[in-house]
Design an enzyme around this catalytic site. Structure first.
Site, PDB file in Angstrom:
ATOM      1  N   LYS A  37      11.991  41.448  -9.220  1.00 23.08           N
ATOM      2  CA  LYS A  37      12.859  40.514 -10.576  1.00 23.08           C
ATOM      3  C   LYS A  37      13.349  38.915  -9.494  1.00 23.08           C
ATOM      4  O   LYS A  37      12.965  39.314  -8.058  1.00 23.08           O
ATOM      5  CB  LYS A  37      14.033  40.897 -10.292  1.00 23.08           C
ATOM      6  CG  LYS A  37      15.202  41.673  -9.563  1.00 23.08           C
ATOM      7  CD  LYS A  37      16.016  42.467 -10.331  1.00 23.08           C
ATOM      8  CE  LYS A  37      17.691  42.857  -8.892  1.00 23.08           C
ATOM      9  NZ  LYS A  37      18.623  43.464  -9.243  1.00 23.08           N
ATOM     10  N   TYR A 263      26.169   9.652   0.708  1.00 30.46           N
ATOM     11  CA  TYR A 263      27.206   9.697  -0.658  1.00 30.46           C
ATOM     12  C   TYR A 263      28.317   9.311  -0.497  1.00 30.46           C
ATOM     13  O   TYR A 263      29.182   9.912   0.851  1.00 30.46           O
ATOM     14  CB  TYR A 263      26.913  10.027  -1.823  1.00 30.46           C
ATOM     15  CG  TYR A 263      25.469   9.472  -2.488  1.00 30.46           C
ATOM     16  CD1 TYR A 263      25.340   8.820  -3.236  1.00 30.46           C
ATOM     17  CD2 TYR A 263      24.285  10.471  -2.323  1.00 30.46           C
ATOM     18  CE1 TYR A 263      24.269   8.306  -3.652  1.00 30.46           C
ATOM     19  CE2 TYR A 263      23.052  10.878  -3.145  1.00 30.46           C
ATOM     20  CZ  TYR A 263      23.327   9.666  -4.207  1.00 30.46           C
ATOM     21  OH  TYR A 263      22.345   9.166  -5.283  1.00 30.46           O
TER      22      TYR A 263
HETATM   23  C1  LIG Z   1      17.962  44.693  -8.395  1.00 31.17           C
HETATM   24  C2  LIG Z   1      18.349  45.982  -8.494  1.00 31.17           C
HETATM   25  C3  LIG Z   1      18.035  47.235  -7.726  1.00 31.17           C
HETATM   26  C4  LIG Z   1      17.267  46.416  -5.838  1.00 31.17           C
HETATM   27  O1  LIG Z   1      18.502  46.578  -5.593  1.00 31.17           O
HETATM   28  P1  LIG Z   1      18.533  46.335  -4.156  1.00 31.17           P
HETATM   29  O2  LIG Z   1      19.952  46.616  -3.318  1.00 31.17           O
HETATM   30  O3  LIG Z   1      18.167  44.633  -3.955  1.00 31.17           O
HETATM   31  O4  LIG Z   1      17.803  47.309  -2.832  1.00 31.17           O
HETATM   32  C5  LIG Z   1      17.860  48.172  -7.676  1.00 31.17           C
HETATM   33  N1  LIG Z   1      17.720  49.158  -9.130  1.00 31.17           N
HETATM   34  C6  LIG Z   1      18.460  47.537 -10.309  1.00 31.17           C
HETATM   35  C7  LIG Z   1      18.532  48.802 -11.564  1.00 31.17           C
HETATM   36  C8  LIG Z   1      19.049  46.574 -10.274  1.00 31.17           C
HETATM   37  O5  LIG Z   1      19.235  45.695 -10.650  1.00 31.17           O
END
Ligand SMILES: *Cc1c(COP(=O)(O)O)cnc(C)c1O
Length: 366
Positions: A37, A263
């Protein structure tokens, strides 16, 4: 063509290393989902998807439907679980052969209606149950109703029942996590009674894989570990850093005492100084709170503090005493410790440092 000197290098050999590490930590029968993701945790969604397809992992997971659509447009054919789909996307999900997480009766009813109207048979879906995270998922008191709903449902096929740990990285929450495992087992057992087949079961993210190997079940969802970060130093040390953020010095300024930089004249030159100007700013994902000597970058293995206010597209660094020239390479981060240091200084976590690198930054696969 974008040939900006600011690049996010993505190290394929580190990816393969991390994948092998986690494969060695999961049971032979356990399938592997890699979570890609948010542009594969800020790296490169398509490149990572292609590598994972070559590596023959079992599943990909994305958060939103559009991420899955991008993967399909790039001809990636692995099964894709969409973790947080919206009812507005269900037609697109079906058109692109994506597998939705159905997390409450609203989404389940809606998806079933569409599947029925299209006369679909056994469309692959995943059902999420809430075991204590209190985020997405069917609640324990809805399970009986869910069981009834799933009986004789022919348009959908439940590929998996899953849940999510609330604190698998936190040793102080062991009791809570163990309770989540118990409750997950119980829920899956009742749900299985309504089906004449057995969906896969999964609950573990990266720290779940490491800390609760007994909860690896049929599948695990590997995220941050794949990108090089474990739940503690020992695991992180065994992993390789995947993303390296680099740039080059655009200009060098020699300033004398009393002059100021940037700045609001926030940096005041105390002694004759050499200042480097970098083509990276907060719009590239370099957090503005790292300015004014909070954060540092590295040139020829030497630390150079970020001075003054970080601008949208420009950052200034103090390179006094460092033997370097315009055009020389500057490392923002190229190991886990750099990323963790940036995270600490901006009171966040590795996940946010990685996913903040904006799409403007050129990705290079090495
Ligand atoms: C993002 C996510 C993961 C991965 O988690 P990590 O801590 O990065 O391994 C697994 N399951 C769900 C539902 C997630 O949203």
């Amino acid at each position: 063509m974008n040939n900006s000197p600011t690049v996010l290098e993505i190290d394929t050999s580190a990816i393969i290393h991390n994948l092998h590490f986690f494969k060695s930590r999961i049971q032979e029968k356990t399938k592997l989902i890699v979570v890609i993701k948010a542009f594969a945790y800020g790296s490169d969604l398509i490149a990572i998807g292609q590598i994972l397809e070559q590596q023959k992992i079992d599943y990909l997971a994305v958060a939103y439907t559009e991420e899955g659509v991008s993967l399909r447009k790039a001809n990636i054919n692995l099964p894709i679980l969409v973790l947080h789909p919206q009812v507005e996307n269900f037609e697109t999900i079906i058109k692109n052969n994506l597998e939705p997480n159905l997390y409450n009766f609203r989404t389940l009813n809606h998806f079933t209606r569409i599947a029925n109207s299209k006369k679909l048979k056994n469309y692959p879906v995943h059902i999420k149950v809430d075991t204590g995270m209190n985020r997405l998922g069917f609640k324990e008191n809805e399970i009986i109703q869910l069981q009834k709903f799933l009986q004789n449902l022919t348009s959908l096929k439940v590929i998996s029942f899953y849940s999510h740990f609330a604190a698998s990285e936190d040793k102080n929450e062991k009791e809570f996590t163990k309770q989540q495992i118990i409750s997950f087992n119980k829920i899956c057992n009742s749900l299985n009674k309504s089906l004449d087949y057995k969906p896969l079961k999964h609950i573990a993210n990266t720290s779940g894989i490491i800390n609760y190997p007994e909860a690896q079940f049929d599948m695990v969802r590997l995220g941050i570990g794949f990108y090089g970060f474990g739940n503690d130093k020992t695991i992180t040390a065994k992993l390789k850093n995947v993303c390296n953020l680099k740039t080059k010095i655009s200009q060098i300024q020699f300033l004398k005492k009393g002059e100021t930089v940037g700045y609001n004249r926030k940096f005041k030159v105390e002694k004759k100084s050499k200042i480097g100007i970098l083509p990276i700013g907060y719009a590239d994902g370099l957090n503005r709170n790292l300015g004014n000597n909070v954060g540092s970058v590295y040139i020829k293995n030497q630390k150079a503090p970020i001075i003054g206010i970080i601008c949208m597209d420009i950052t200034m660094i103090d390179i006094t005493g460092i033997d370097c020239e315009e055009g020389d390479e500057v490392i923002i981060f190229n190991c886990q410790n750099h990323v963790l240091e940036l995270a600490k200084k901006t009171t966040t976590i590795s996940y946010e440092i990685l996913t903040s690198i904006s799409q403007r930054v050129r990705r290079v696969i090495i």
